[in-house]
Design a protein around this motif. Sequence first.
Motif, PDB file in Angstrom:
ATOM      1  N   ASN A  84       0.809  -1.554   0.112  1.00  0.00           N
ATOM      2  CA  ASN A  84       0.096  -0.031   0.205  1.00  0.00           C
ATOM      3  C   ASN A  84       0.890   1.449   0.029  1.00  0.00           C
ATOM      4  O   ASN A  84       1.784   1.303   0.650  1.00  0.00           O
ATOM      5  CB  ASN A  84      -0.794  -0.062   1.177  1.00  0.00           C
ATOM      6  N   THR A  85       0.679   2.158  -0.781  1.00  0.00           N
ATOM      7  CA  THR A  85       1.591   3.057  -1.124  1.00  0.00           C
ATOM      8  C   THR A  85       0.875   4.491  -1.253  1.00  0.00           C
ATOM      9  O   THR A  85      -0.246   4.445  -1.658  1.00  0.00           O
ATOM     10  CB  THR A  85       2.397   3.039  -2.505  1.00  0.00           C
ATOM     11  N   THR A  86       1.447   5.638  -0.782  1.00  0.00           N
ATOM     12  CA  THR A  86       0.956   6.873  -0.898  1.00  0.00           C
ATOM     13  C   THR A  86       2.112   8.072  -1.339  1.00  0.00           C
ATOM     14  O   THR A  86       3.426   7.463  -1.211  1.00  0.00           O
ATOM     15  CB  THR A  86       0.220   7.547   0.533  1.00  0.00           C
ATOM     16  N   SER A  87       1.804   9.035  -1.529  1.00  0.00           N
ATOM     17  CA  SER A  87       2.911  10.177  -1.859  1.00  0.00           C
ATOM     18  C   SER A  87       2.711  11.251  -1.113  1.00  0.00           C
ATOM     19  O   SER A  87       1.777  11.492  -0.483  1.00  0.00           O
ATOM     20  CB  SER A  87       2.796  10.217  -3.345  1.00  0.00           C
ATOM     21  N   GLY A  88       3.696  12.504  -1.392  1.00  0.00           N
ATOM     22  CA  GLY A  88       3.590  13.581  -0.781  1.00  0.00           C
ATOM     23  C   GLY A  88       4.008  13.775   0.466  1.00  0.00           C
ATOM     24  O   GLY A  88       3.893  14.763   1.313  1.00  0.00           O
ATOM     25  N   HIS A  89       4.949  12.834   1.104  1.00  0.00           N
ATOM     26  CA  HIS A  89       5.471  12.964   2.513  1.00  0.00           C
ATOM     27  C   HIS A  89       6.950  13.089   2.367  1.00  0.00           C
ATOM     28  O   HIS A  89       7.643  12.708   3.539  1.00  0.00           O
ATOM     29  CB  HIS A  89       4.987  11.740   3.629  1.00  0.00           C
ATOM     30  N   THR A  90       7.803  13.383   1.482  1.00  0.00           N
ATOM     31  CA  THR A  90       9.076  13.244   1.315  1.00  0.00           C
ATOM     32  C   THR A  90       9.687  14.619   1.016  1.00  0.00           C
ATOM     33  O   THR A  90       8.747  15.504   0.493  1.00  0.00           O
ATOM     34  CB  THR A  90       9.369  12.286   0.471  1.00  0.00           C
ATOM     35  N   SER A  91      10.923  14.676   1.399  1.00  0.00           N
ATOM     36  CA  SER A  91      11.657  15.776   1.080  1.00  0.00           C
ATOM     37  C   SER A  91      13.108  15.224   0.728  1.00  0.00           C
ATOM     38  O   SER A  91      13.603  14.557   1.460  1.00  0.00           O
ATOM     39  CB  SER A  91      11.632  17.139   2.204  1.00  0.00           C
ATOM     40  N   ILE A  92      13.964  16.181  -0.284  1.00  0.00           N
ATOM     41  CA  ILE A  92      14.961  15.748  -0.759  1.00  0.00           C
ATOM     42  C   ILE A  92      15.827  17.013  -0.819  1.00  0.00           C
ATOM     43  O   ILE A  92      15.365  17.998  -1.485  1.00  0.00           O
ATOM     44  CB  ILE A  92      15.077  14.973  -2.225  1.00  0.00           C
ATOM     45  N   THR A  93      17.042  16.779  -0.368  1.00  0.00           N
ATOM     46  CA  THR A  93      18.055  17.858  -0.485  1.00  0.00           C
ATOM     47  C   THR A  93      19.575  17.435  -0.845  1.00  0.00           C
ATOM     48  O   THR A  93      19.789  16.051  -0.388  1.00  0.00           O
ATOM     49  CB  THR A  93      18.119  18.836   0.845  1.00  0.00           C
ATOM     50  N   HIS A  94      20.125  17.896  -1.718  1.00  0.00           N
ATOM     51  CA  HIS A  94      21.611  17.719  -2.034  1.00  0.00           C
ATOM     52  C   HIS A  94      22.472  18.677  -1.816  1.00  0.00           C
ATOM     53  O   HIS A  94      22.395  19.916  -2.811  1.00  0.00           O
ATOM     54  CB  HIS A  94      21.375  17.154  -3.529  1.00  0.00           C
ATOM     55  N   ASP A  95      23.247  18.875  -0.966  1.00  0.00           N
ATOM     56  CA  ASP A  95      24.282  19.665  -0.829  1.00  0.00           C
ATOM     57  C   ASP A  95      25.661  19.451  -1.441  1.00  0.00           C
ATOM     58  O   ASP A  95      26.276  18.348  -0.787  1.00  0.00           O
ATOM     59  CB  ASP A  95      24.579  19.980   0.698  1.00  0.00           C
ATOM     60  N   LYS A  96      25.658  19.824  -2.605  1.00  0.00           N
ATOM     61  CA  LYS A  96      26.913  19.341  -3.367  1.00  0.00           C
ATOM     62  C   LYS A  96      28.189  19.816  -2.699  1.00  0.00           C
ATOM     63  O   LYS A  96      29.184  19.116  -2.821  1.00  0.00           O
ATOM     64  CB  LYS A  96      27.018  19.848  -4.846  1.00  0.00           C
ATOM     65  N   THR A  97      28.350  20.837  -2.070  1.00  0.00           N
ATOM     66  CA  THR A  97      29.565  21.425  -1.423  1.00  0.00           C
ATOM     67  C   THR A  97      29.770  20.457  -0.222  1.00  0.00           C
ATOM     68  O   THR A  97      30.910  20.096  -0.032  1.00  0.00           O
ATOM     69  CB  THR A  97      29.184  22.733  -0.901  1.00  0.00           C
ATOM     70  N   ALA A  98      28.854  19.974   0.647  1.00  0.00           N
ATOM     71  CA  ALA A  98      29.177  19.009   1.702  1.00  0.00           C
ATOM     72  C   ALA A  98      29.209  17.678   1.284  1.00  0.00           C
ATOM     73  O   ALA A  98      29.276  16.898   2.041  1.00  0.00           O
ATOM     74  CB  ALA A  98      27.928  19.371   2.848  1.00  0.00           C
ATOM     75  N   ASN A  99      28.978  17.377   0.147  1.00  0.00           N
ATOM     76  CA  ASN A  99      28.633  15.900  -0.522  1.00  0.00           C
ATOM     77  C   ASN A  99      27.702  15.173   0.297  1.00  0.00           C
ATOM     78  O   ASN A  99      28.071  13.871   0.916  1.00  0.00           O
ATOM     79  CB  ASN A  99      30.207  15.458  -0.411  1.00  0.00           C
ATOM     80  N   LYS A 100      26.673  15.547   0.417  1.00  0.00           N
ATOM     81  CA  LYS A 100      25.598  15.159   1.417  1.00  0.00           C
ATOM     82  C   LYS A 100      24.279  15.123   0.737  1.00  0.00           C
ATOM     83  O   LYS A 100      23.905  16.048   0.356  1.00  0.00           O
ATOM     84  CB  LYS A 100      25.786  15.445   2.715  1.00  0.00           C
ATOM     85  N   LEU A 101      23.559  13.976   0.549  1.00  0.00           N
ATOM     86  CA  LEU A 101      22.304  14.067  -0.067  1.00  0.00           C
ATOM     87  C   LEU A 101      21.311  13.615   1.479  1.00  0.00           C
ATOM     88  O   LEU A 101      21.663  12.687   1.990  1.00  0.00           O
ATOM     89  CB  LEU A 101      21.896  12.886  -0.859  1.00  0.00           C
ATOM     90  N   ASN A 102      20.255  14.223   1.506  1.00  0.00           N
ATOM     91  CA  ASN A 102      19.311  14.003   2.672  1.00  0.00           C
ATOM     92  C   ASN A 102      18.109  13.609   2.096  1.00  0.00           C
ATOM     93  O   ASN A 102      17.330  14.548   1.319  1.00  0.00           O
ATOM     94  CB  ASN A 102      19.319  15.185   3.560  1.00  0.00           C
ATOM     95  N   TYR A 103      17.328  12.465   2.426  1.00  0.00           N
ATOM     96  CA  TYR A 103      16.193  12.017   1.992  1.00  0.00           C
ATOM     97  C   TYR A 103      15.265  12.066   3.347  1.00  0.00           C
ATOM     98  O   TYR A 103      15.861  11.017   4.052  1.00  0.00           O
ATOM     99  CB  TYR A 103      16.166  10.614   1.295  1.00  0.00           C
ATOM    100  N   THR A 104      14.086  12.487   3.342  1.00  0.00           N
ATOM    101  CA  THR A 104      13.545  12.368   4.517  1.00  0.00           C
ATOM    102  C   THR A 104      11.823  12.127   4.293  1.00  0.00           C
ATOM    103  O   THR A 104      11.531  12.704   3.117  1.00  0.00           O
ATOM    104  CB  THR A 104      13.195  13.584   5.318  1.00  0.00           C
ATOM    105  N   SER A 105      11.455  11.165   5.045  1.00  0.00           N
ATOM    106  CA  SER A 105      10.012  10.695   4.978  1.00  0.00           C
ATOM    107  C   SER A 105       9.556  10.797   6.501  1.00  0.00           C
ATOM    108  O   SER A 105       9.736   9.914   7.156  1.00  0.00           O
ATOM    109  CB  SER A 105      10.052   9.245   4.597  1.00  0.00           C
ATOM    110  N   GLY A 106       8.794  11.757   6.722  1.00  0.00           N
ATOM    111  CA  GLY A 106       8.108  12.097   7.865  1.00  0.00           C
ATOM    112  C   GLY A 106       9.295  12.143   9.023  1.00  0.00           C
ATOM    113  O   GLY A 106      10.161  12.853   8.944  1.00  0.00           O
ATOM    114  N   PRO A 107       9.365  11.453  10.073  1.00  0.00           N
ATOM    115  CA  PRO A 107      10.149  11.338  11.300  1.00  0.00           C
ATOM    116  C   PRO A 107      11.650  10.530  10.671  1.00  0.00           C
ATOM    117  O   PRO A 107      12.458  10.557  11.330  1.00  0.00           O
ATOM    118  CB  PRO A 107       9.563  10.649  12.269  1.00  0.00           C
ATOM    119  N   LEU A 108      11.624   9.776   9.526  1.00  0.00           N
ATOM    120  CA  LEU A 108      12.801   8.849   9.473  1.00  0.00           C
ATOM    121  C   LEU A 108      13.477   9.732   8.157  1.00  0.00           C
ATOM    122  O   LEU A 108      13.099  10.441   7.019  1.00  0.00           O
ATOM    123  CB  LEU A 108      12.290   7.681   8.842  1.00  0.00           C
TER     124      LEU A 108
END
Length: 762
Positions: A84-108
Amino acid sequence: MKFTEGMWCLREGVRIEWMSNIERLRTENETVHLLLNKLQKHRGDTLNSPTVSAQVTSPQEGIIGVKLVHWAGQVDNGPHYKLNTTSGHTSITHDKTANKLNYTSGPLALDVNTAANELDFVFRSPTGKKLTGHSWRSIGYVADQRTEKHRYEDGIYAEKQGYMLAELDLGVGEKVYGLGERFGPFVKNGQTVDMWNEDGGTSSELAYKNIPFYMSSKGYGVFVNHPGKISLEVQSERTTRVNISVPGEEIEYFIVYGDSPKDVLRRYTTLTGRPGLVPSWSYNLWLTTSFTTNYDEQTVTGFLDGFRDRDIPLGVFHFDCFWMKSYQWCDFQFDEEMFPDAIGYLKRLKERGLRISVWINPYVGQASPLFEEGKKNGYFIKRTDGSVWQWDFWQAGMAVVDFTNPAACTWYSSHLERLMEMGVDSFKTDFAERIPVKGIKYHDNADPERMHNYYALLYNRIVYETLNNRVGPNQGLLFARSTAPGGQAYPVHWGGDCESTFEAMAESLRGGLSLMLCGYIFWASDIGGFEGTPPPALYKRWVQFGLLSSHSRLHGSSSFRVPWIYGEDCSAVLRDCVKRKILLTPYILAEALRGHRDGTPLMRALFLEFPADLNTYAIDTQYMFGPNLLVAPVFSEDGEITFYVPKTEEEGAGKWVSWFDHSKSYEGGQWYTETHDFDTMPILVRPGSVTVTNPKLKAPEDDALEGIQLLVNGTLPTGTTVEVVNPGQTGEVLKTLRLTSGSDGKTVEVEGHDVEVVYIGQ
């Protein structure tokens, strides 16, 4: 599966291509696409080596999935677990300077290190604490030449068996639980666990119910979304990891976060499906004919008369396999020699107020009249040459019904409907583990290896849906032995073939608690043990335990389980235990509905209810029956038992109190040793709790409100409410009782309803 010899060496014939670098990445809507490769020193390193494509997704809030693919050109004929899938609860940021990708889904959150040759995945809680992840050399593709298809003379074209390997980090002191109904150590650390349904009894590493979901003591779960064989090395190959390997070219797993173990189960069952509900009559005592015993109408009637004469409530009678003729399983026909008037006899059983269950399996023996019909119409699993797959293991010339064929499902269902017309109320869906994988073909061309475990879902689903189509939603139930992820939607499941020993009783409990950490809320065992004849002491102790399980069935192999065979004192114990369970019906129905809503099982490992008490995480000989009742089965002939009483978070609520002696109290956080006769056992009532009972009930399906009683221990939290569930429709709440403290600060008043309140404790 183990591929290494220590940290530095691989096993002979094995090569692992470790992913160490992110070559490139892109984001698309709520998905991150990563191309992983080996350590890159120069551009030439991109040649003659594999890559792994990674996709990061979130099917539900608080759940993050990672799919790793080596070769994407494989034919995918399924099957696939329904998610069972839903959408609309994620955020994605990619800081190229810090070489870090952050993927967030609610509290995780998932942090990915994108620096060159520094591949690193870290899953984090809302406080930033690491839960798990992929550190150095933890994502790889395995090429194993130790296979029949590998031929040295093929040179560079020599084939190897491929595996996708994902290794997830474990922290210091972290414990792992679940992985289906497993009868070995409750804590899975140090074990090798293969997800492969097999009929191995309860005293081995094999399991009927393999669920590739484990729960960690650190506050997360892991679900491996693959219906085929999965191997998990749980701190048994790398002592800091869970190594997960799957034969083939891809693997997908989901990290499920929760702020409590219950919350992890809530999210996991949101993803894979909520547990189904069952009718109230199923909480009655079930009696079976046992497996290989000789019985006819006279034998069965004698048993039923014996229960009536001893005032032992009995709700369901089950006919095991010899209700049909030998060699003809399954033809769905009562053996006319034993039951010449089957329709009339079932009617007479109904007049006694009994429900009827019969044993079935998904096989058809060659001597069955249905064999030729199934062969002619293509209802069986076939060999690749078009012939029917058969063997003589279990039934002579046995064929297996192909539930990927809609016509076969309709055919199978029609025989169930005919039995229901006769008066049958439920089916014991036995077997479904012995499903072939080599040289066969399914109607829908499904992958045979992926179908091996998945087959149990199809089998149980067709039977469950046939029942519910006749009696209505939540009014049908199975008694199933095998299952797979999502099977919680088709209850009930029982523990399979156990021996008649105290050790087998304990391993059965471990198996049930493990399964119920995987989204299943109902479970039962064969009371008295299946193999052998239990001595009276074991019989009575298993009766006490079995009547404080969600479902309770007396069943054996070559000997009957009616209590007077073991002594009239056994009849007295059974009578008391059955009546206690019946008076607990309002409490059981309410907790079952809670489990249907959020995946919390009726029988709970202690840490599931008390996650803040670290002492509870290793205990597997006790459980909570709902949130309020601590149950410690007695596993000894002399009645001596040592048990733990958890610390509660309700400050000032009072002490735990004995169910049998309300003057006897217990401090949380303490161990106790007691000796119990057969009329008692450790059943403790939680402080600060209200337990709904009804001493006037004669059966679980009776009027829920007439005679209702509230058992209150200590001071209740402000705003306490209690739901009373309709026994006639177990998904419906008849009344919500709101409790308020009396003017003396100790008593409890119930708004809008005249209810007897019984106070225990201080």
